[in-house]
Design an enzyme around this catalytic site. Structure first.
Site, mmCIF file in Angstrom:
data_model
loop_
_atom_site.group_PDB
_atom_site.id
_atom_site.type_symbol
_atom_site.label_atom_id
_atom_site.label_comp_id
_atom_site.label_asym_id
_atom_site.label_seq_id
_atom_site.Cartn_x
_atom_site.Cartn_y
_atom_site.Cartn_z
ATOM 1 N N GLY A 1 0.597 -0.565 -0.246
ATOM 2 C CA GLY A 1 0.342 0.171 0.114
ATOM 3 C C GLY A 1 0.903 1.147 -0.299
ATOM 4 O O GLY A 1 2.008 1.382 0.418
ATOM 5 N N CYS A 2 0.196 2.591 -0.379
ATOM 6 C CA CYS A 2 0.927 3.545 -0.692
ATOM 7 C C CYS A 2 1.328 3.731 0.817
ATOM 8 O O CYS A 2 2.679 4.312 1.001
ATOM 9 C CB CYS A 2 0.016 4.828 -1.737
ATOM 10 S SG CYS A 2 -1.569 4.818 -0.183
ATOM 11 N N TYR A 3 0.606 4.376 2.156
ATOM 12 C CA TYR A 3 1.321 4.507 3.566
ATOM 13 C C TYR A 3 2.117 3.662 3.857
ATOM 14 O O TYR A 3 3.270 3.910 4.078
ATOM 15 C CB TYR A 3 0.168 4.553 4.539
ATOM 16 C CG TYR A 3 -1.169 4.970 4.051
ATOM 17 C CD1 TYR A 3 -0.416 6.868 4.107
ATOM 18 C CD2 TYR A 3 -2.565 5.204 4.613
ATOM 19 C CE1 TYR A 3 -1.611 8.277 4.500
ATOM 20 C CE2 TYR A 3 -3.610 6.851 4.441
ATOM 21 C CZ TYR A 3 -2.966 7.865 4.244
ATOM 22 O OH TYR A 3 -3.676 8.555 4.525
#
Length: 346
Positions: free
Chosen positions: A149-151
């Site tokens: 994921g990005c986070y």
């Protein structure tokens, strides 16, 4: 490489197409959409005109797609990719699958089911977590990759040197992260409307965001023990970008030099990690449109804490770019292929 994209009409799918348009070894065969089959992709995304006029097809053609493809990117909401992956590998055991959603990110399927409230239907998959800088050797031999994921990407990259070298008290990790609105996806969502977002910053999913166990799992693996973090995401009024500010208490006697050494030891040879060094201030605009992750760190002598800051583009290093980076590793290509561009500025 014969490439197909399942779920090509979201922001991540469009970003994949943008990147692959300039990839010298990539040929896009099929792109799918269940909501708009038969529509040319450049009618949905006019910025792709001259690059693609390919029409979207339905997943009803998955068996044919899988048999003709070497790489299958999946850009579907959680709960859907695992069925696509199961059917695709049955149709073509040699196919490489890179899932940009959550279905293949967890080794412990019970954790996935607890946080995502969906039964996992492809537990026999030998998936590899695709945070390339930390998992490159495993990615090389993988058949299925769970793209982070990005986070998660920004936060893990910021903290990994500190955890790996045991420089911090693992019980004190706090992650304060901020995301651009594209992270919410392209679907209609009141919270992502212009009038809700403009001139506004807000926290959401406090103590319950689904990227929390992902960060804990990877950092726990680096540490060799389970750990628990505090993670708070925020929505900010920009289209792209993740800024992750991470705090932890340094162990007694740990020096600034030891912190600097840890970052340079882990990332000194990594092209896509740009070390701004002690006192560095990463900014989302400096990574916009690229696969770079900018890292800086600070020692707070007064509190005994280290503050590590990471900036990425959530759609590139946090999604499509990292997926292409993993594909390059899988096929033994130069890792920068199709990704070696300067940031958009201003």
């Amino acid at each position: 490489m014969k490439i197909s994209i399942i779920g090509a009409t979201g922001y991540t799918g469009a970003e994949l197409l943008r990147i692959l348009a300039s990839h010298p070894a990539a040929e896009v065969l099929y792109i799918t959409s269940e909501s708009q089959p038969g529509t040319a992709i450049n009618e949905i995304y006019p910025h792709l005109t001259r690059f693609y006029s390919k029409k979207l097809v339905s997943l009803a053609e998955l068996e044919q797609i899988a048999k003709q493809s070497e790489v299958l990117f999946i850009g579907l909401p959680h709960g859907h990719a695992m069925e696509v992956g199961r059917k695709a590998t049955a149709a073509n055991p040699d196919i490489k699958i890179i899932d940009l959603g959550a279905d293949y990110r967890f080794k412990d399927y019970a954790v996935y089911e607890q946080w995502y409230k969906v039964a996992h239907t492809h537990k026999e998959a030998q998936a590899v977590y695709g945070l390339t800088e930390l998992k490159r050797s495993q990615v090389r031999g993988a058949s299925i990759i769970g793209n982070p994921g990005c986070y998660t990407t920004a936060s893990i990259l910021a903290l990994a040197p500190l955890v790996q070298h045991r420089l911090i008290d693992l019980a004190t990790i706090i992650v304060d992260a901020k995301s651009g609105v594209s992270g919410a996806g392209r679907g209609l969502n009141l919270g992502a409307h212009f009038t809700e977002v403009f001139e506004n910053v807000k926290a959401y999913n406090v103590a319950g965001h689904r990227h929390t166990p992902e960060i804990e799992a990877v950092l726990g693996e680096l540490a060799g023990e389970d750990l628990v973090i505090s993670f708070t995401p925020h929505l900010i009024p920009v289209a792209r970008g993740i800024l992750s500010t991470c705090y932890a208490t340094l162990k007694q006697g740990v020096t600034a030099a030891a912190v600097d050494k840890a970052y340079n030891s882990l990332y000194g040879d990594e092209y896509f990690i740009r070390l701004l060094g002690p006192g560095g201030y990463p900014a989302t605009k400096n990574t916009r449109g690229t696969n770079f992750c900018d890292l800086g760190w600070h020692i707070d002598q007064r509190t005994g804490r280290v503050v590590a800051v990471a900036a990425i583009d959530n759609l590139v290093k946090g999604a499509a770019g990292q997926a292409v980076q993993n594909m390059n590793v899988l096929f033994k290509l130069e890792e920068r292929t199709g990704l070696d561009n300067a940031p958009l500025y201003p």
